[in-house]
Structure formats: C-alpha cells, structure tokens
Design an enzyme around this catalytic site. Structure first.
Site, short mmCIF file in Angstrom:
data_model
loop_
_atom_site.label_atom_id
_atom_site.label_comp_id
_atom_site.label_asym_id
_atom_site.label_seq_id
_atom_site.Cartn_x
_atom_site.Cartn_y
_atom_site.Cartn_z
CB CYS A 70 -3.64 7.20 6.11
SG CYS A 70 -4.89 6.47 7.16
CB CYS A 73 -6.99 7.24 4.70
SG CYS A 73 -6.63 8.03 6.28
#
Length: 145
Positions: A70, A73
């Site tokens: 991600c 993230c």
C-alpha cells in the site's frame, strides 16, 4: 482519595504493568524488563501481541493497520512515527495486515491505511486514509478530551 492507576503493556516483553496516572509523564519503566513503557515510537505488533496491546492497555492506544503493498501506507509511516514522538503518553502501534491477516481480521478494516483508537480495549474512533503528522496529532488530541 486514592491515586488512580492504569495498566500499560510493555512493548518489549509484553508484561502488564500498573502505573499511577501521575507517573505517565515521567517515562515509567517496565517492572519486569526495565525498558520504557511509553517510548514515543510506534511499535510493531504481530499475531501474538496485537490483542494484548489493544485489550490490556488502559491508555489511549492508536493502531495503524497497514500493508506492505500500500503506497499511501508507506507514505504515512514516517508521519505516524512523527506524531507518536509528539504524543509520548499515547501508545502508538502498527500491524501489517498482509502479514498478519488473521490478527487484523476482527477489526474489520476495509481500507488502508486505517488508524483505530482504542481505550480500555474498546474502539473509540477510526480514521482511514493517509494523513500528515499534524493532522494525526490533531485527531488524537481530539480523542483525549
């Protein structure tokens, strides 16, 4: 009037410590291993530690649910760390959902990254999406009032 104590789980050895509220700002150490209980840094959770950290900590605990694939993230990781350093009396932790799927599953995470705030083992708030450190700090402070 007796002094109020809170339980804090040691991020190093996972021992549960009872700490007087008044000592939280004095950087208390673990009674078992002697390491600091409140480090001002996020610590990595795994399948064995996630439930204990969430359920046993009685102070505000912010868990970042993230995944290695991600990009938002990964971009938020240093921001989360910076926010943790500004709020040393709050426990900051991270769990990698693609590595510990079963451990993260009970928290019903639908998007990444998602920060979930817990107090006394109960979810009190959640925030999805990558945020800069100042917005993370602002969100966490809004939960403490």
């Amino acid at each position: 009037m007796s002094e109020q104590n809170v339980h804090l789980v040691c991020p190093h050895c996972q021992a549960t410590n009872r700490v007087p509220m008044a000592r939280l700002s004095a950087t208390p150490n673990c009674g078992k291993c002697g390491q600091p209980l409140l480090t001002g840094n996020p610590h990595e959770l795994n399948a064995q530690t996630v439930n204990k950290i969430i359920q046993k900590n009685e102070v505000l605990t912010i868990v970042d649910f993230w995944a290695s694939w991600c990009q938002p993230c990964l971009m938020m990781a240093p921001q989360f760390k910076a926010a943790a350093s500004q709020l040393p009396q709050v426990v900051f932790a991270k769990i990698q959902t693609d590595k510990y799927e079963q451990a993260a599953a009970p928290y019903n995470i639908r998007s990444l990254p998602t920060m979930v705030a817990f107090k006394h083992g109960k979810e009190v708030a959640r925030q999805s999406g990558a945020l800069p450190s100042d917005q993370i700090v602002q969100w966490v402070r809004s939960l403490r009032t």
